[in-house]
Design a protein around this motif. Structure first.
Motif, mmCIF file in Angstrom:
data_model
loop_
_atom_site.group_PDB
_atom_site.id
_atom_site.type_symbol
_atom_site.label_atom_id
_atom_site.label_comp_id
_atom_site.label_asym_id
_atom_site.label_seq_id
_atom_site.Cartn_x
_atom_site.Cartn_y
_atom_site.Cartn_z
ATOM 1 N N LYS A 1 19.240 43.660 23.659
ATOM 2 C CA LYS A 1 18.626 43.464 24.981
ATOM 3 C C LYS A 1 19.036 44.572 25.948
ATOM 4 O O LYS A 1 20.221 44.881 26.089
ATOM 5 C CB LYS A 1 19.056 42.108 25.530
ATOM 6 N N ILE A 2 18.048 45.166 26.617
ATOM 7 C CA ILE A 2 18.345 46.170 27.636
ATOM 8 C C ILE A 2 18.791 45.464 28.913
ATOM 9 O O ILE A 2 18.047 44.687 29.494
ATOM 10 C CB ILE A 2 17.113 47.049 27.938
ATOM 11 N N MET A 3 20.016 45.740 29.345
ATOM 12 C CA MET A 3 20.547 45.144 30.561
ATOM 13 C C MET A 3 20.190 45.980 31.795
ATOM 14 O O MET A 3 20.119 45.479 32.909
ATOM 15 C CB MET A 3 22.070 45.010 30.459
ATOM 16 N N GLY A 4 20.004 47.271 31.573
ATOM 17 C CA GLY A 4 19.652 48.157 32.680
ATOM 18 C C GLY A 4 19.401 49.559 32.169
ATOM 19 O O GLY A 4 19.823 49.919 31.062
ATOM 20 N N LYS A 5 18.712 50.344 32.954
ATOM 21 C CA LYS A 5 18.416 51.716 32.554
ATOM 22 C C LYS A 5 18.253 52.569 33.805
ATOM 23 O O LYS A 5 17.866 52.076 34.870
ATOM 24 C CB LYS A 5 17.160 51.786 31.690
ATOM 25 N N GLY A 6 18.547 53.848 33.670
ATOM 26 C CA GLY A 6 18.389 54.761 34.797
ATOM 27 C C GLY A 6 18.403 56.192 34.295
ATOM 28 O O GLY A 6 18.733 56.456 33.141
ATOM 29 N N GLN A 7 18.024 57.125 35.167
ATOM 30 C CA GLN A 7 17.985 58.518 34.751
ATOM 31 C C GLN A 7 18.417 59.425 35.887
ATOM 32 O O GLN A 7 18.395 59.059 37.055
ATOM 33 C CB GLN A 7 16.588 58.895 34.268
ATOM 34 N N VAL A 8 18.834 60.626 35.521
ATOM 35 C CA VAL A 8 19.272 61.617 36.493
ATOM 36 C C VAL A 8 18.677 62.963 36.104
ATOM 37 O O VAL A 8 18.611 63.303 34.918
ATOM 38 C CB VAL A 8 20.823 61.683 36.551
ATOM 39 N N GLN A 9 18.191 63.701 37.089
ATOM 40 C CA GLN A 9 17.630 65.025 36.835
ATOM 41 C C GLN A 9 18.766 66.008 36.560
ATOM 42 O O GLN A 9 19.787 65.996 37.242
ATOM 43 C CB GLN A 9 16.819 65.497 38.049
ATOM 44 N N LEU A 10 18.574 66.851 35.571
ATOM 45 C CA LEU A 10 19.569 67.875 35.241
ATOM 46 C C LEU A 10 19.234 69.131 36.033
ATOM 47 O O LEU A 10 18.574 70.042 35.541
ATOM 48 C CB LEU A 10 19.575 68.146 33.727
ATOM 49 N N ASP A 11 19.666 69.154 37.272
ATOM 50 C CA ASP A 11 19.419 70.294 38.146
ATOM 51 C C ASP A 11 20.356 71.428 37.743
ATOM 52 O O ASP A 11 21.582 71.281 37.820
ATOM 53 C CB ASP A 11 19.670 69.890 39.597
ATOM 54 N N PRO A 12 19.820 72.579 37.288
ATOM 55 C CA PRO A 12 20.674 73.680 36.838
ATOM 56 C C PRO A 12 21.713 74.085 37.881
ATOM 57 O O PRO A 12 22.860 74.378 37.534
ATOM 58 C CB PRO A 12 19.675 74.828 36.590
ATOM 59 N N GLN A 13 21.353 74.089 39.162
ATOM 60 C CA GLN A 13 22.290 74.499 40.203
ATOM 61 C C GLN A 13 23.447 73.521 40.339
ATOM 62 O O GLN A 13 24.531 73.885 40.758
ATOM 63 C CB GLN A 13 21.562 74.617 41.545
ATOM 64 N N THR A 14 23.207 72.255 39.972
ATOM 65 C CA THR A 14 24.253 71.243 40.112
ATOM 66 C C THR A 14 25.155 71.185 38.886
ATOM 67 O O THR A 14 26.380 71.154 39.022
ATOM 68 C CB THR A 14 23.613 69.850 40.335
#
Length: 857
Positions: A586-599
């Motif tokens: 069961k998926i309890m939660g999900k999220g994503q983050v952009q891979l900003d090259p400068q960061t």
């Protein structure tokens, strides 16, 4: 408590006849000030153009009210020497003017709250206290945040020069997005509550469609109809606009300016926030009116692979508020408008999700062998390199680039069609079932959740007439939000090519679980237009606060996004999957983050948090470019095994094959040969480093460590050993010959050359290579279980065993990061694959023959 009113924004609500809004002592603009250039009357607090709404007033030296927009606009044409400073000021002036508008929109929303609360305790309330709290949830907090931001930034910009800093204010604003998150989570409930109250209460219905009056003096009123839900949407819209402004500010801020890192951090936080918001919340995005006058809103659309009669078909799927429509693009003549053809639709009232237990059997699915998938990736990367070279060449012709782009589009489209494997089944209770294949459980979960949210409403089954279906399908072209399949050839040249190299991720912990569970996380990154699962944490049992603290090294191939999914592990054997690709946890939660090259391109770890359904997952990451990660660095200590020549290690150990190679192979064959993705799935980096230290120190408890360690960490340790050899196992000296030998067309010549090259290797290298070769063949024999074919294994180990040392790479002038799948890498994979596909090779037989003759004619 009602918010303080801003100058120039007094709102009179005639429908609230019993409510007194005091306008005494207000001095507004003149009627002439409110005329636009064409003489029409304007509505500053509603108009969203950045040059309107001058009613948050600054005071000039003579005490007269002066519009800050006017101040900034005039100042922008001052005599500044640096264009960047001028542009930054222009951006800020426009943003500040729009901030005025936004604050007044929030004020308009909050204005009736006090009267509502006053009637809530009477016998005839317009709204109950609970309804008030739901509909106006967090609006007051958002108002205060932006009023404070405006008050703080306005004086700074009025005294504008190159020393003025505003980054800290934007960073503070971004850090308060948690308030927006709470607002967004409540947004749908707020709108639904407002709709229900409108139906149940005629007084509130009038108010929710209120004609807001703005007065600038006591005699003149201007009005504009405002839909309550549209006003309620404004906070969501504002974050998007703020993020765009941050992009523009960064463009015109020098990297050495104190604002730059602060704006960069604010942008990162804002982007992550926007990524976490489900796009369906926008009520204005896309809608079509049915012949009956009802509004059918588009909630979500995208390209999915449907299995139809055993064949994969690329479809564009549209999720509306009451039905799911599957369409394909019609073939049209050049110059004519593109149109969709409806393949089928299901009313959401009749749609259910089919499980394997419900279905008789999984239909035969057309699949490509894994090695063909990998070959497509190699071709795509090779074409990318060709395009880059064509662009750099002075004699470059756009016709050549167009030809290569077309070729790449064909390969990428084919890859996207054949790579997905995760089944997503939907069923029409009055008809047939349909099967889609997705590349990511994240994506499948998004579609399922979007449909289930809509199904919670009181939906009625709908049957479309042929005319209605034609109208709806015809509208899809304009309504769609996803315009192209996610391939490189559809991207602008200025778009980021993504990151190539290794992303180091530490998954620290998760909080926010209400009940104890067996919890783990998976990590996905995008590659070649689709997402791939790259790593998995261990299962933390029976807890509400799992603390994994596990580090992973993830290879990036033009990646732009990292996804984290949190699962509850299913141990119920009766629910175990019958289909290899079915995920039952069961998926309890999900999220994503952009891979900003400068960061992420920093030597330091960057800590972040992803919020998902009330759960917070803390993680850290840092990125190592391909150039740095592929360096073979000799060890300064010759006492260990990592980074030490293989001949030195075998001589010291008095063995033919290094102890580390023998022990890792033995452990993998003992308990990891059935592991799905063995050698492909990343092991925990901290475990790998612990094993590395143990082998280097030659500790006595190494065997106990191996028996207790996760098998992917052991596989990762073996790969790391070969990767850190000061020169490749097949040696720098013979590398050019291997490249030439694998390119030979004549089978007999290739056989003789490739065997001669093996015989030319030093004995420790040769024996170790043959030992590894036989091990990988045994792993591939279990391909039906572990999903690792010979080609998969060649892809993993080929570059590791053949990639030249740094001095050899510099001679080859490899400069482009995207050359990861260049011709050399393709050849490295092919060399190892050649030996893996070859009948067993005997060390004694090789050494006995001074010339190796092939039996092929």
């Amino acid at each position: 408590m009602s918010p303080p009113l801003l100058p120039g924004s007094i709102l009179s609500l005639p429908l609230f006849e019993n409510f007194n809004y005091n306008t005494d002592g207000y001095e507004g603009d003149t009627a002439e000030d409110r005329k636009s250039q064409d003489g029409s009357e304007t509505m500053p607090f509603i108009d969203e153009s950045p040059t309107m709404s001058p009613h948050l007033c600054a005071r000039g030296q003579d005490g007269e009210a002066v519009s800050p927009t006017l101040i900034f606009t005039l100042a922008c044409f001052s005599d500044y020497t640096e264009k960047g400073l001028e542009m930054k000021k222009l951006v800020l002036s426009g943003f500040l003017a729009s901030e005025e508008i936004y604050i007044n929109q929030l004020e308009a929303l909050l204005l009736p709250v006090k009267p509502f609360k006053a009637t809530a305790t009477t016998s005839k309330p317009v709204l109950t206290m609970e309804q008030i709290e739901t509909i106006f949830f967090m609006i007051q907090d958002i108002f205060v945040i932006h009023k404070e931001f405006y008050d703080a930034i306005s004086p700074n910009i009025q005294q504008w020069d190159e020393k003025v800093t505003v980054g800290h204010l934007f960073q503070k604003l971004a850090s308060q997005l948690g308030v927006y998150k709470a607002f967004v989570d409540n947004y749908k409930v707020a709108v639904e509550t407002a709709e229900k109250c409108s139906l149940a209460n005629s007084q509130f219905q009038k108010i929710s469609e209120v004609r807001y009056f703005i007065t600038y003096d006591h005699s003149i009123f201007y009005s504009l109809m405002f839909v309550f839900a549209a006003l309620l949407y404004k906070p969501i819209d504002r974050v998007t606009r703020s993020t765009l402004v941050l992009h523009d500010l960064l463009k015109h801020t020098p990297k050495d300016h104190p604002d730059f890192p602060l704006l960069q951090d604010a942008l990162r936080i804002s982007q992550n926030f926007l990524s976490s918001i489900n796009e369906e919340i926008d009520p204005r995005r896309t809608a079509v009116t049915t012949p009956k006058g009802e509004v059918r809103q588009l909630v979500k659309d995208g390209f999915l692979v449907e299995v139809s009669e055993g064949t994969r078909k690329l479809r564009h799927v549209f999720l509306f508020t009451d039905l799911l429509l599957c369409a394909k693009m019609k073939k049209t003549a050049v110059g004519r408008h593109q149109q969709y053809e409806c393949k089928w639709y299901i009313p959401l009232a009749d749609l259910s999700f089919q499980t394997l237990d419900d279905s008789d059997s999984l239909p035969h699915i057309q699949t490509l062998p894994e090695h063909e998938i990998e070959e497509m990736k190699i071709k795509i990367s090779s074409i990318k390199s060709e395009i880059q070279k064509e662009k750099k060449a002075q004699k470059s012709q756009s016709r050549n680039v167009d030809r290569l782009r077309k070729k790449m589009n064909e390969q990428e489209s084919c890859l996207l069609l054949h790579s997905p494997t995760i089944p997503f089944r939907i069923h029409n209770k009055h008809g047939k079932s349909y099967l889609f294949l997705l590349s990511s459980d994240y994506e499948r979960s998004e579609w399922r959740e979007s449909i289930q949210k809509l199904q919670k409403k009181d939906l009625q089954a709908c049957v479309l007439s042929s005319v209605e279906l034609q109208v709806l399908t015809g509208s899809c072209f304009k309504l769609r939000t996803v315009h192209n399949i996610p391939v490189t050839s559809n991207k602008d040249d200025e778009e980021s090519p993504g990151l190539y190299g290794f992303l180091h991720v530490i998954v620290h912990k998760a909080t926010g679980f209400k009940e104890s569970a067996n919890l783990y996380c998976t990590l996905e990154v995008d590659s070649f237009g689709y997402f791939v699962s790259k790593a998995i944490t261990r299962v933390f049992r029976d807890t509400t606060e799992p603390q994994w603290n596990e580090e992973f090294e993830i290879e990036l191939e033009g990646s732009q996004c990292l996804r984290i999914l949190c699962y509850e592990k299913c141990y119920d054997k009766s629910k175990l999957n019958k289909d290899d690709n079915e995920i039952v946890d069961k998926i309890m939660g999900k999220g994503q983050v952009q891979l900003d090259p400068q960061t992420v391109q920093s030597k330091n770890w960057h800590m972040d948090v992803i919020e998902m359904n009330g759960i917070k997952v803390e993680f850290s990451m840092k990125f190592t470019s391909r150039d740095l990660s592929l360096k073979r660095t000799p060890s300064k200590k010759q006492s260990g095994v990592f980074g030490v020549k293989i001949s030195v290690v075998t001589k010291r150990e008095r063995s033919k094959v290094p102890y580390i190679v023998r022990q890792c192979i033995e452990e993998v064959e003992k308990r990891g040969i059935d592991e799905v993705g063995i050698y492909r799935i990343s092991g925990v980096a901290t475990d790998i480093q612990a094993l590395k230290a143990a082998f280097d120190a030659n500790t006595k408890d190494i065997l106990m460590m191996l028996s207790d360690m996760d098998i992917n960490a052991i596989a990762g340790t073996l790969k790391l050993y070969f990767r850190e050899l000061p020169e490749p196992l097949l040696t720098d000296r013979l590398y050019p010959a291997f490249m030439e030998g694998i390119a030979l067309s004549d089978p007999a010549a290739k056989e003789n050359c490739m065997m001669h090259l093996l015989r030319s290797l030093p004995d420790p290298n040769l024996i170790t290579f043959l030992t590894l070769l036989e091990h990988l063949k045994r792993v591939a024999e279990k391909e039906p279980v572990n999903k690792m074919s010979l080609h998969n294994l060649a892809t993993v180990f080929g570059p590791t065993l053949l990639r030249p040392s740094e001095s050899e790479i510099s001679k080859a002038h490899i400069t482009l990061a995207s050359d990861i799948w260049s011709h050399d890498v393709m050849a490295q994979v092919q060399v190892l694959l050649y030996y893996l596909q070859h009948p067993p090779i005997s060390f004694a037989e090789l050494k006995k023959n001074t010339l190796y003759f092939s039996t092929d004619v």
